[in-house]
Scaffold this active site. Structure first.
Site, PDB file in Angstrom:
ATOM      1  N   CYS A 111       1.233   7.160   0.599  1.00 24.83           N
ATOM      2  CA  CYS A 111       1.531   8.475   0.021  1.00 24.83           C
ATOM      3  C   CYS A 111       3.028   8.739  -0.044  1.00 24.83           C
ATOM      4  O   CYS A 111       3.475   9.569  -0.838  1.00 24.83           O
ATOM      5  CB  CYS A 111       0.841   9.573   0.825  1.00 24.83           C
ATOM      6  SG  CYS A 111       1.373   9.701   2.545  1.00 24.83           S
ATOM      7  N   ASN A 112       3.807   8.044   0.768  1.00 26.39           N
ATOM      8  CA  ASN A 112       5.246   8.307   0.806  1.00 26.39           C
ATOM      9  C   ASN A 112       6.108   7.181   0.257  1.00 26.39           C
ATOM     10  O   ASN A 112       7.334   7.306   0.226  1.00 26.39           O
ATOM     11  CB  ASN A 112       5.687   8.617   2.238  1.00 26.39           C
ATOM     12  CG  ASN A 112       5.485  10.077   2.580  1.00 26.39           C
ATOM     13  OD1 ASN A 112       5.604  10.945   1.727  1.00 26.39           O
ATOM     14  ND2 ASN A 112       5.146  10.354   3.827  1.00 26.39           N
ATOM     15  N   MET A 118      -7.691   9.797   5.980  1.00 20.74           N
ATOM     16  CA  MET A 118      -6.772  10.920   6.157  1.00 20.74           C
ATOM     17  C   MET A 118      -7.535  12.196   6.491  1.00 20.74           C
ATOM     18  O   MET A 118      -7.093  13.002   7.321  1.00 20.74           O
ATOM     19  CB  MET A 118      -5.934  11.115   4.895  1.00 20.74           C
ATOM     20  CG  MET A 118      -5.004   9.960   4.577  1.00 20.74           C
ATOM     21  SD  MET A 118      -3.640   9.807   5.744  1.00 20.74           S
ATOM     22  CE  MET A 118      -2.479  10.964   5.044  1.00 20.74           C
ATOM     23  N   SER A 119      -8.692  12.392   5.876  1.00 18.06           N
ATOM     24  CA  SER A 119      -9.501  13.570   6.171  1.00 18.06           C
ATOM     25  C   SER A 119     -10.038  13.514   7.596  1.00 18.06           C
ATOM     26  O   SER A 119     -10.126  14.542   8.280  1.00 18.06           O
ATOM     27  CB  SER A 119     -10.656  13.676   5.170  1.00 18.06           C
ATOM     28  OG  SER A 119     -10.163  13.921   3.868  1.00 18.06           O
ATOM     29  N   GLN A 131      -1.125  -0.061   7.295  1.00 16.03           N
ATOM     30  CA  GLN A 131      -0.900  -0.211   5.856  1.00 16.03           C
ATOM     31  C   GLN A 131      -0.141  -1.500   5.543  1.00 16.03           C
ATOM     32  O   GLN A 131      -0.386  -2.138   4.522  1.00 16.03           O
ATOM     33  CB  GLN A 131      -0.163   1.017   5.326  1.00 16.03           C
ATOM     34  CG  GLN A 131      -1.036   2.275   5.328  1.00 16.03           C
ATOM     35  CD  GLN A 131      -0.243   3.560   5.195  1.00 16.03           C
ATOM     36  OE1 GLN A 131       0.929   3.621   5.561  1.00 16.03           O
ATOM     37  NE2 GLN A 131      -0.874   4.601   4.687  1.00 16.03           N
ATOM     38  N   GLN A 170       0.183   5.005  11.320  1.00 13.58           N
ATOM     39  CA  GLN A 170      -0.640   4.576  10.194  1.00 13.58           C
ATOM     40  C   GLN A 170       0.052   3.537   9.322  1.00 13.58           C
ATOM     41  O   GLN A 170      -0.595   2.679   8.725  1.00 13.58           O
ATOM     42  CB  GLN A 170      -1.036   5.792   9.353  1.00 13.58           C
ATOM     43  CG  GLN A 170      -2.132   5.470   8.349  1.00 13.58           C
ATOM     44  CD  GLN A 170      -2.655   6.702   7.648  1.00 13.58           C
ATOM     45  OE1 GLN A 170      -2.164   7.804   7.866  1.00 13.58           O
ATOM     46  NE2 GLN A 170      -3.653   6.530   6.803  1.00 13.58           N
ATOM     47  N   GLU A 196       5.280   7.114  13.306  1.00 15.59           N
ATOM     48  CA  GLU A 196       3.864   7.298  12.951  1.00 15.59           C
ATOM     49  C   GLU A 196       3.168   5.948  12.871  1.00 15.59           C
ATOM     50  O   GLU A 196       3.740   4.958  12.417  1.00 15.59           O
ATOM     51  CB  GLU A 196       3.737   8.098  11.651  1.00 15.59           C
ATOM     52  CG  GLU A 196       4.344   7.441  10.418  1.00 15.59           C
ATOM     53  CD  GLU A 196       3.290   6.886   9.485  1.00 15.59           C
ATOM     54  OE1 GLU A 196       2.116   6.868   9.865  1.00 15.59           O
ATOM     55  OE2 GLU A 196       3.663   6.453   8.392  1.00 15.59           O
TER      56      GLU A 196
END
Length: 436
Positions: free
Chosen positions: A50-51, A202-203, A120, A116, A114
């Site tokens: 996402c970033n 993510m949810s 990835q 995550q 972080e």
């Protein structure tokens, strides 16, 4: 050969640019094939989060390799090169190696440390190997980068209590609700009517953090209702009502706080949809999807406040000072790993000479062994022949051990070049190549 990386991140491009460059999982294979089609690209791997969107490649020439990747990104995103180029960063050789290791360690993340991002990078490595787009160089770099990320998290406190994009999103909601009430602190979400759209990883993290911040009930909307139900089962202490995406509108209308995190490549909520709801209460959207799940035009509605991943910086900056101090220790570990990789990579320059030397000596060994065995006559047993052959192989390996070790040992490129030329001259290796 040159290792290069070209990409965009939260540091270089706003979300409206990043979302056009985002490459979903189902498009990775096609994108890798398109990149491999460039003659300059020998190996390639894609990191899409996402970033950030980063393309790592082993290129014949660093400049043409970078140009090829930029051409691909412009064509893929539909952004003309002149508009895209100012947002792109490029690193070559040592800088590219350092960058990937820092990314894997969480040192280049919006949220320092972080966790995550490490998974990835692992995924990037797996997809590259499955699609056979990576080879010995990038596979080694990716493997060592993953190891570096693990090492940083185990040997420093950088990952201790580290927040993620999901937890930062929840904290942003707490902060904004608190500010409306006249507080500059994070308030409980106990009284909020919460809606989560999406049922992916993510949810899951969102729900975990919502629970820790006082939320005891929420609505979970997902295109696949079974997936939503399975996710809800993992939170037996929460009252989670699951609904299909066809019921999204009516559930937005009864919510005060909406989080979105879906894999949709187009917005699922826009101003037209909101206007049909006839809202009479304040509504906050926090969108951590990239591409964005919520159209920017919803901000025009008088009752709506909408935030995306770029707005998380407000929360992250509140927690960064402590992590910046710990990051210094992590950076020294990353630098050690970078040097180890570069020494290994430099040693590959010696491989052709080592292989040629070994091949020449093996040819001599076989010729001389055959001469000796022919003199021994038929009375020489098969067992004795094996013993003599093992003896000759052992002698060759002993002779090769010292020069091979020296050629592979850490040294400057200039020193290694001198050593290689000496070996080539002593054993006439270069002359043989010319004659062949």
């Amino acid at each position: 050969m040159h290792i290069v990386v070209v990409g965009v991140s939260h540091r270089t491009a706003p979300v409206e640019v990043r979302e056009k460059l985002s490459i979903p999982d189902h498009s990775i294979t096609e994108s890798l094939k398109a990149l491999k089609a460039f003659s300059e690209v020998l190996e390639v791997s894609i990191l899409s989060t996402c970033n950030r969107l980063e393309i790592y490649a082993l290129a014949k020439d660093k400049n043409t390799g970078i140009s090829s990747i930029k051409e691909f990104l412009s064509e893929y995103s539909g952004i003309i090169f002149e508009d895209l180029d100012p947002h792109l960063f490029c690193f070559r050789q040592e800088e590219a190696v350092l960058h990937l290791m820092k990314v894997s360690a969480g040192l280049d993340s919006l949220v320092l440390g972080e966790g995550q991002i490490l998974s990835q990078v692992k995924k990037m490595m797996r997809l590259g190997q499955e699609n056979q787009s990576t080879g010995p160089i990038l596979n080694r770099l990716l493997t060592q980068s993953v190891s570096t990320g693990k090492k940083v998290r185990s040997e420093t406190n950088l990952g201790t209590g580290a927040v993620s994009i999901s937890s930062a999103a929840v904290e942003l909601a707490q902060l904004k609700i608190g500010q409306e009430k006249g507080f500059d602190t994070l308030v409980s979400l106990e009284s909020e009517n919460v809606l989560v759209v999406g049922a992916g990883r993510m949810s899951r993290l969102l729900i975990t953090h919502l629970k820790s911040k006082g939320c005891h009930k929420l609505i979970l909307v997902n295109r696949n209702i079974d997936r939503a139900l399975n996710l809800a089962q993992d939170f037996p202490d929460l009252k989670i009502v699951c609904r299909g995406l066809n019921e999204l509108d009516e559930n937005i209308s009864i919510s005060s706080l909406v989080f979105t995190s879906t894999a949709s490549e187009v917005p699922i909520i826009d101003l037209a949809k909101i206007e049909k709801l006839n809202l009479n209460n304040k509504l906050k959207f926090i969108d951590i999807g990239v591409p964005r799940n919520i159209s920017n035009d919803v901000k025009q509605h008088e009752f709506v406040k909408s935030f995306d991943v770029d707005d998380l910086q407000e929360v992250v900056s509140r927690n960064q000072e402590f992590r910046q101090k710990i990051a210094k220790e992590a950076e020294s570990l990353v630098e050690e790993e970078r040097i180890i990789f570069l020494e290994w990579w430099a040693s590959l320059e010696a491989v052709p000479v080592i292989n040629k030397l070994r091949s020449d000596l093996e040819l001599i060994r076989k010729e001389e062994l055959q001469k000796a065995l022919s003199r021994m006559g038929p009375d020489f047993s098969a067992r004795e022949r094996k013993v003599v052959e093992a003896l000759t192989k052992g002698i060759i390996n002993k002779i090769l051990h010292t020069p091979v070790t020296k050629l592979r040992s850490p040294q400057s490129r200039e020193e290694r070049q001198v050593s290689l030329k000496i070996v080539e001259k002593l054993f006439s290796l270069a002359e043989e190549d010319k004659n062949n």
